[in-house]
Design a protein around this motif. Structure first.
Motif, PDB file in Angstrom:
ATOM      1  N   GLY A  78       0.811  -1.205   0.000  1.00  0.00           N
ATOM      2  CA  GLY A  78       0.000   0.000   0.000  1.00  0.00           C
ATOM      3  C   GLY A  78       0.846   1.258   0.000  1.00  0.00           C
ATOM      4  N   VAL A  79       1.891   1.281   0.821  1.00  0.00           N
ATOM      5  CA  VAL A  79       2.792   2.438   0.872  1.00  0.00           C
ATOM      6  C   VAL A  79       3.468   2.643  -0.484  1.00  0.00           C
ATOM      7  CG1 VAL A  79       4.935   3.306   1.882  1.00  0.00           C
ATOM      8  CG2 VAL A  79       3.174   2.296   3.351  1.00  0.00           C
ATOM      9  N   ASN A 125      -4.914  -7.351   6.538  1.00  0.00           N
ATOM     10  CA  ASN A 125      -3.483  -7.206   6.813  1.00  0.00           C
ATOM     11  C   ASN A 125      -3.127  -5.885   7.487  1.00  0.00           C
ATOM     12  OD1 ASN A 125      -2.920  -9.695   5.629  1.00  0.00           O
ATOM     13  ND2 ASN A 125      -2.641  -8.818   3.602  1.00  0.00           N
ATOM     14  N   TRP A 126      -4.081  -4.961   7.574  1.00  0.00           N
ATOM     15  CA  TRP A 126      -3.775  -3.644   8.131  1.00  0.00           C
ATOM     16  C   TRP A 126      -4.120  -3.542   9.616  1.00  0.00           C
ATOM     17  CZ3 TRP A 126      -1.976   0.911   5.514  1.00  0.00           C
ATOM     18  CH2 TRP A 126      -1.583   0.670   4.194  1.00  0.00           C
ATOM     19  N   ALA A 127      -4.733  -4.555  10.188  1.00  0.00           N
ATOM     20  CA  ALA A 127      -5.035  -4.518  11.615  1.00  0.00           C
ATOM     21  C   ALA A 127      -3.730  -4.419  12.412  1.00  0.00           C
ATOM     22  CB  ALA A 127      -5.811  -5.763  12.025  1.00  0.00           C
ATOM     23  N   GLY A 128      -3.671  -3.460  13.333  1.00  0.00           N
ATOM     24  CA  GLY A 128      -2.474  -3.256  14.144  1.00  0.00           C
ATOM     25  C   GLY A 128      -1.457  -2.302  13.553  1.00  0.00           C
ATOM     26  N   VAL A 129      -1.683  -1.836  12.327  1.00  0.00           N
ATOM     27  CA  VAL A 129      -0.741  -0.912  11.689  1.00  0.00           C
ATOM     28  C   VAL A 129      -0.935   0.486  12.256  1.00  0.00           C
ATOM     29  CG1 VAL A 129      -0.162   0.253   9.519  1.00  0.00           C
ATOM     30  CG2 VAL A 129      -0.539  -2.218   9.555  1.00  0.00           C
ATOM     31  N   ASN A 130       0.166   1.128  12.653  1.00  0.00           N
ATOM     32  CA  ASN A 130       0.125   2.517  13.096  1.00  0.00           C
ATOM     33  C   ASN A 130       0.341   3.401  11.868  1.00  0.00           C
ATOM     34  OD1 ASN A 130       1.110   5.168  14.033  1.00  0.00           O
ATOM     35  ND2 ASN A 130       0.956   4.237  16.063  1.00  0.00           N
ATOM     36  N   MET A 134       3.693   4.348   9.837  1.00  0.00           N
ATOM     37  CA  MET A 134       3.825   3.773   8.507  1.00  0.00           C
ATOM     38  C   MET A 134       4.108   4.844   7.454  1.00  0.00           C
ATOM     39  SD  MET A 134       3.729   1.078   6.484  1.00  0.00           S
ATOM     40  CE  MET A 134       3.090  -0.146   7.630  1.00  0.00           C
ATOM     41  N   PHE A 135       3.369   5.964   7.528  1.00  0.00           N
ATOM     42  CA  PHE A 135       3.501   6.986   6.493  1.00  0.00           C
ATOM     43  C   PHE A 135       4.350   8.181   6.922  1.00  0.00           C
ATOM     44  CE2 PHE A 135      -0.286   4.694   5.129  1.00  0.00           C
ATOM     45  CZ  PHE A 135      -0.074   4.605   3.762  1.00  0.00           C
ATOM     46  N   PRO A 142       2.280  17.304   9.089  1.00  0.00           N
ATOM     47  CA  PRO A 142       1.357  16.627  10.011  1.00  0.00           C
ATOM     48  C   PRO A 142       0.476  15.619   9.277  1.00  0.00           C
ATOM     49  CG  PRO A 142       1.308  19.009  10.340  1.00  0.00           C
ATOM     50  CD  PRO A 142       2.072  18.765   9.088  1.00  0.00           C
ATOM     51  N   ILE A 143       0.136  14.524   9.969  1.00  0.00           N
ATOM     52  CA  ILE A 143      -0.716  13.472   9.402  1.00  0.00           C
ATOM     53  C   ILE A 143      -1.968  13.327  10.264  1.00  0.00           C
ATOM     54  CG2 ILE A 143      -0.918  10.993   8.959  1.00  0.00           C
ATOM     55  CD1 ILE A 143       2.036  10.944   8.278  1.00  0.00           C
ATOM     56  N   PHE A 144      -3.123  13.344   9.603  1.00  0.00           N
ATOM     57  CA  PHE A 144      -4.400  13.080  10.253  1.00  0.00           C
ATOM     58  C   PHE A 144      -4.899  11.744   9.725  1.00  0.00           C
ATOM     59  CE2 PHE A 144      -9.029  13.051   9.945  1.00  0.00           C
ATOM     60  CZ  PHE A 144      -9.411  13.364  11.237  1.00  0.00           C
ATOM     61  N   ALA A 145      -5.206  10.801  10.621  1.00  0.00           N
ATOM     62  CA  ALA A 145      -5.650   9.469  10.205  1.00  0.00           C
ATOM     63  C   ALA A 145      -6.937   9.112  10.919  1.00  0.00           C
ATOM     64  CB  ALA A 145      -4.572   8.425  10.512  1.00  0.00           C
ATOM     65  N   ASP A 146      -7.884   8.541  10.162  1.00  0.00           N
ATOM     66  CA  ASP A 146      -9.161   8.186  10.767  1.00  0.00           C
ATOM     67  C   ASP A 146      -9.875   7.175   9.885  1.00  0.00           C
ATOM     68  OD1 ASP A 146     -11.310   8.149  12.514  1.00  0.00           O
ATOM     69  OD2 ASP A 146     -11.622  10.314  12.483  1.00  0.00           O
ATOM     70  N   ASN A 147     -10.956   6.622  10.430  1.00  0.00           N
ATOM     71  CA  ASN A 147     -11.839   5.754   9.674  1.00  0.00           C
ATOM     72  C   ASN A 147     -12.420   6.520   8.484  1.00  0.00           C
ATOM     73  OD1 ASN A 147     -14.885   4.997   9.253  1.00  0.00           O
ATOM     74  ND2 ASN A 147     -13.921   3.154  10.053  1.00  0.00           N
TER      75      ASN A 147
END
Length: 323
Positions: A78-79, A125-130, A134-135, A142-147
């Protein structure tokens, strides 16, 4: 005035050169967000696609590219795809990635609001990935990450169907089923980011196995995963949801039936959600929503049938809206 002065000093806001006459005092100068102040990147980590959008500060989209990717791809893969899409995006326009102001990452599955870790992956495969770790090395911003459904709710409040609403439910119908809950203008995330995971409410504990590990989840019945496979068998080759919608709108009766059935099943689940929240507004999101009335009519009829409080029970000003 003080805030605008600071924004102008930082070059985030500029004058357009035009003036508008006010009722009192000197003419007002029109201001706008500076499109040359920098760029932002939006990344959607989907089950079968990765999308990258680059936009400037004035909200103009400079690049919008999607890569179809193999199912159950690894975070490293994915990266790699994200990097390729971003490199291509900046290569095709004059703005430099050095002026990057921030990155938003949306992923299918609950994301910890504290750590940025994917708690239970819509992509296994992404469960547990921070996501920050990762990015983070890819960006000096700054990185904003959400559902992804929470991100959709923010977008709908800002530009879409939920403008002017402080309380609503977003309901996502796609290869998975998800959603978001907005109360008082804020997205409710829960203690571990799991609020709004409507697709994994168990309807029948003896039902089919869901990819989350439980049985009989709403997603098993209302997602478009199995209907998409049926559509592929019908036409004899691989399809995306957008392809099925296009075929349905062009009159393919099998595809029309599959979308109607998905709407009816989605409405049953929405009836449960309506009985819990009794929302003033429901915004239907996800790629299946592009089917329009073909999806919305059976969904609304099913919702009305299975919700405790019916539309006819509410005064006109409080009647539940489906958008």
């Amino acid at each position: 005035s003080t805030a605008l002065s600071e924004l102008k000093r930082s070059n985030m806001v500029v004058e357009t050169g035009s003036e508008s006459a006010g009722s009192v005092g000197r003419p007002a100068t029109t201001l706008t967000l500076n499109p040359e102040a920098g760029t932002c990147i939006g990344i959607l980590i989907g089950q079968s696609e990765i999308q990258v959008i680059v936009a400037d500060v004035s909200h103009q989209i400079l690049s919008d590219a999607t890569a179809v990717i193999e199912p159950d791809y690894s975070p490293a893969r994915g990266v790699e795809v994200v990097r390729e899409l971003i490199d291509a995006a900046y290569a095709n326009q004059w703005r430099s990635p050095d002026a990057l102001l921030g990155v938003g990452i949306a992923v299918g599955g609950p994301v910890s609001p504290i750590t940025g870790e994917v708690m239970r992956g819509g992509i296994p495969n992404w469960a547990g990935v921070n996501l920050h770790e990762m990015f983070g090395p890819m960006f000096d911003a700054p990185i904003f990450a959400d559902n992804e459904s929470n991100c959709s709710a923010i977008a709908e409040m800002t530009w879409g169907a939920a403008q002017g609403f402080e309380d609503f439910v977003l309901y996502t119908l796609d290869l998975g089923v998800g959603g978001a809950i907005v109360s008082g203008g804020r997205v409710l995330r829960g203690i571990a980011g799991g609020a709004g995971e409507f697709g994994h409410v168990v309807i029948d504990p003896d039902g089919p196995l869901c990819r989350c590990g439980n049985r009989g989840c709403l997603e098993v019945y209302a997602s478009f995963r199995e209907p998409l496979a049926a559509a592929e068998r019908h036409v004899g080759h691989a399809l995306r949801i957008a392809d099925v919608v296009r075929l349905a709108l062009d009159g393919d009766e099998t595809c029309r039936r599959l979308i109607r059935q998905a709407g009816e099943a989605g409405g049953r689940g929405l009836g449960l959600i309506g009985s819990v929240f009794n929302p003033a507004l429901v915004v239907v999101s996800g790629r299946l929503a592009s089917a329009g009335a073909l999806l919305m009519d059976p969904l609304a009829e099913s919702f009305e049938r299975f919700s405790l409080v019916k539309g006819r029970d509410m005064p006109d000003f409080a009647r539940t809206l489906l958008r």
